[in-house]
Design an enzyme around this catalytic site. Structure first.
Site, PDB file in Angstrom:
ATOM      1  N   LYS A 110       0.839  -1.197   0.000  1.00 56.82           N
ATOM      2  CA  LYS A 110       0.000   0.000   0.000  1.00 56.82           C
ATOM      3  C   LYS A 110       0.879   1.254   0.000  1.00 56.82           C
ATOM      4  O   LYS A 110       0.624   2.207  -0.730  1.00 56.82           O
ATOM      5  CB  LYS A 110      -0.921  -0.017   1.222  1.00 56.82           C
ATOM      6  CG  LYS A 110      -2.279   0.547   0.911  1.00 56.82           C
ATOM      7  CD  LYS A 110      -3.333   0.165   1.903  1.00 56.82           C
ATOM      8  CE  LYS A 110      -4.623   0.882   1.497  1.00 56.82           C
ATOM      9  NZ  LYS A 110      -5.736   0.561   2.355  1.00 56.82           N
ATOM     10  N   LYS A 190      -5.929 -14.849 -12.702  1.00 57.85           N
ATOM     11  CA  LYS A 190      -6.278 -15.527 -11.449  1.00 57.85           C
ATOM     12  C   LYS A 190      -7.607 -14.972 -10.913  1.00 57.85           C
ATOM     13  O   LYS A 190      -7.795 -13.751 -10.873  1.00 57.85           O
ATOM     14  CB  LYS A 190      -5.169 -15.298 -10.419  1.00 57.85           C
ATOM     15  CG  LYS A 190      -5.442 -15.998  -9.121  1.00 57.85           C
ATOM     16  CD  LYS A 190      -4.505 -15.569  -8.009  1.00 57.85           C
ATOM     17  CE  LYS A 190      -5.053 -16.104  -6.698  1.00 57.85           C
ATOM     18  NZ  LYS A 190      -4.611 -15.446  -5.521  1.00 57.85           N
ATOM     19  N   LYS A 193     -11.409 -11.285  -6.106  1.00 59.37           N
ATOM     20  CA  LYS A 193     -12.341 -10.162  -5.935  1.00 59.37           C
ATOM     21  C   LYS A 193     -11.758  -8.882  -6.494  1.00 59.37           C
ATOM     22  O   LYS A 193     -12.453  -8.090  -7.111  1.00 59.37           O
ATOM     23  CB  LYS A 193     -12.564  -9.921  -4.436  1.00 59.37           C
ATOM     24  CG  LYS A 193     -13.624 -10.749  -3.817  1.00 59.37           C
ATOM     25  CD  LYS A 193     -13.899 -10.299  -2.390  1.00 59.37           C
ATOM     26  CE  LYS A 193     -12.703 -10.430  -1.479  1.00 59.37           C
ATOM     27  NZ  LYS A 193     -12.417 -11.798  -1.054  1.00 59.37           N
TER      28      LYS A 193
HETATM   29  P1  ADP Z   1      -9.495 -12.638  -3.209  1.00 55.12           P
HETATM   30  O1  ADP Z   1      -8.265 -12.702  -4.073  1.00 55.12           O
HETATM   31  O2  ADP Z   1     -10.723 -12.852  -3.987  1.00 55.12           O
HETATM   32  O3  ADP Z   1      -9.543 -11.366  -2.357  1.00 55.12           O
HETATM   33  P2  ADP Z   1      -8.662 -13.878  -0.783  1.00 55.12           P
HETATM   34  O4  ADP Z   1      -7.317 -13.263  -0.900  1.00 55.12           O
HETATM   35  O5  ADP Z   1      -9.594 -13.378   0.282  1.00 55.12           O
HETATM   36  O6  ADP Z   1      -9.386 -13.848  -2.209  1.00 55.12           O
HETATM   37  O7  ADP Z   1      -8.445 -15.460  -0.617  1.00 55.12           O
HETATM   38  C1  ADP Z   1      -8.914 -16.267   0.436  1.00 55.12           C
HETATM   39  C2  ADP Z   1      -8.357 -17.664   0.216  1.00 55.12           C
HETATM   40  O8  ADP Z   1      -8.758 -18.195  -1.059  1.00 55.12           O
HETATM   41  C3  ADP Z   1      -6.823 -17.697   0.214  1.00 55.12           C
HETATM   42  O9  ADP Z   1      -6.395 -18.821   0.941  1.00 55.12           O
HETATM   43  C4  ADP Z   1      -6.450 -17.833  -1.234  1.00 55.12           C
HETATM   44  O10 ADP Z   1      -5.249 -18.548  -1.395  1.00 55.12           O
HETATM   45  C5  ADP Z   1      -7.631 -18.601  -1.835  1.00 55.12           C
HETATM   46  N1  ADP Z   1      -7.828 -18.176  -3.242  1.00 55.12           N
HETATM   47  C6  ADP Z   1      -8.353 -16.991  -3.650  1.00 55.12           C
HETATM   48  N2  ADP Z   1      -8.398 -16.922  -5.002  1.00 55.12           N
HETATM   49  C7  ADP Z   1      -7.888 -18.086  -5.469  1.00 55.12           C
HETATM   50  C8  ADP Z   1      -7.671 -18.632  -6.784  1.00 55.12           C
HETATM   51  N3  ADP Z   1      -8.000 -17.951  -7.873  1.00 55.12           N
HETATM   52  N4  ADP Z   1      -7.131 -19.868  -6.888  1.00 55.12           N
HETATM   53  C9  ADP Z   1      -6.797 -20.571  -5.769  1.00 55.12           C
HETATM   54  N5  ADP Z   1      -6.977 -20.118  -4.508  1.00 55.12           N
HETATM   55  C10 ADP Z   1      -7.512 -18.897  -4.340  1.00 55.12           C
END
Ligand code: ADP
Ligand code: TRP
Length: 329
Positions: A110, A190, A193
């Protein structure tokens, strides 16, 4: 052995969250003593709309239970239902070296972008350390981006134990989740969100169909042979299907004569079926708020019993005076 992990309620869960994390948490509940919580205090560092935070916390609990988290095996609770965690955060903060936190990437990234960072984001890893240490956790399953925070936790625990010359905290180990199934989003990047390319777990039928139809593919004409190994539709299909069904669809790709629309339809069918049972369970649970409340209340009570014991050890070790049991009238 106690396994513990937390997941932030910062939005609706998507396929990436399920295959990358949630499914593995659920598998672990059968062999280990599992504690899972919804990290709403952490989510406060990014979500500023109280209704969103309330909704996402509730959805997270509904989703986890619908997907198979069994409260008779695992303890499920909401982080902010355990007030001991914020008290422990302060105790840990007093032994946390600044340079450790300055290295942590959520804050560093950040700052590197020139964005303002508040103290909540800076000290986020200490709250996470408190989450882990408060329950004498041995193993912390996390995505690779969170391993650094478990290292900080070990460091802080060790420092506290050394300074106060007592084995107050158990040193936890990170267990990196299997992220080999990196789930692609509808744009082929990938799924995340932050990229706005997610397929959420419990989308209504029409929305799901529309979303899957929007998956980016190349422009190979229908009649030509296609390569399944470079196609996001196929990568997603693989998550849901047996090796036999994968080979069948791969053969149709390679034979030509099948358009991407058809592959997307196959993906829709299999994904809809895959989550059908969970969807029914979720609908039932969503219509019965008192059961959900009871599950979370019971989880919080179990977690608090352990938390009180560990916090007491920590308070005694650093010389905090006895606790007055009841507030004066
Ligand atoms: P986002 O990227 O949507 O904000 P988070 O960072 O909150 O998701 O991820 C929460 C969990 O889900 C983590 O353990 C992360 O490794 C897993 N995860 C999120 N997106 C993926 C993905 N595209 N493929 C595999 N695992 C994922
Ligand atoms: N910071 C973690 C994440 O963003 C969530 C989390 C909070 C957590 N406290 C934790 C994970 C304790 C494991 C253990 O994914």
């Amino acid at each position: 052995m106690r396994v513990l992990s937390g997941i932030q309620p910062t939005g609706r869960f998507h396929w990436g969250n399920y295959f990358g994390a949630i499914r593995q948490y659920i598998d672990l509940q059968h062999n280990e003593q599992a504690f899972y919580f919804i990290a709403d205090l952490h989510a406060l560092t990014t979500i500023r709309d109280p209704q969103h935070l309330r909704d996402y916390t509730q959805y997270a609990a509904l989703d986890l239970l619908a997907l198979g988290l069994d409260p008779s095996h695992a303890t499920l609770f909401v982080q902010s239902d355990i007030p001991e965690v914020t008290e422990l955060t302060w105790l840990l903060m007093t032994v946390t070296q600044m340079h450790l936190l300055e290295k942590c990437h959520a804050y560093k990234d950040k700052r590197a972008k020139g964005l303002p960072a508040d103290a909540g984001l800076f000290t986020y890893p200490v709250l996470m350390a408190a989450d882990i240490l408060l329950y004498d956790s041995d193993v912390v399953p996390v995505g690779s981006d969170q391993v650094q925070h478990v290292e900080v936790t070990r460091d802080v625990a060790q420092r506290f134990n050394t300074i106060f010359n007592k084995e107050v905290f158990v040193l936890p180990n990170a267990r990196t989740l299997d992220e080999s199934a990196k789930v692609p989003g509808v744009d082929g990047e990938k799924m995340s969100k932050s990229y706005n390319n997610t397929v959420d777990l419990f989308e209504p039928e029409n929305k799901l169909r529309k979303k899957l139809m929007s998956i980016k593919t190349d422009s190979t004409p229908v009649e030509e042979a296609k390569n399944p190994d470079t196609c996001s539709v196929f990568a997603l299909y693989k998550l849901f299907s047996s090796p036999e069904r994968q080979s069948e669809l791969a053969a149709r790709y390679r034979a030509g004569g099948m358009g991407y629309g058809e592959a997307k339809q196959e993906l829709f069918e299999i994904a809809w079926q895959f989550f059908a049972e969970a969807r029914t369970r979720r609908e039932k649970l969503a219509a019965d708020p008192s059961t959900l409340r009871d599950i979370l209340k019971d989880g919080a009570e179990r977690a608090r019993r352990k938390a009180a014991e560990v916090l007491d050890r920590a308070r005694k070790a650093c010389g905090l005076y006895g606790r007055i049991k009841a507030a004066p009238k």
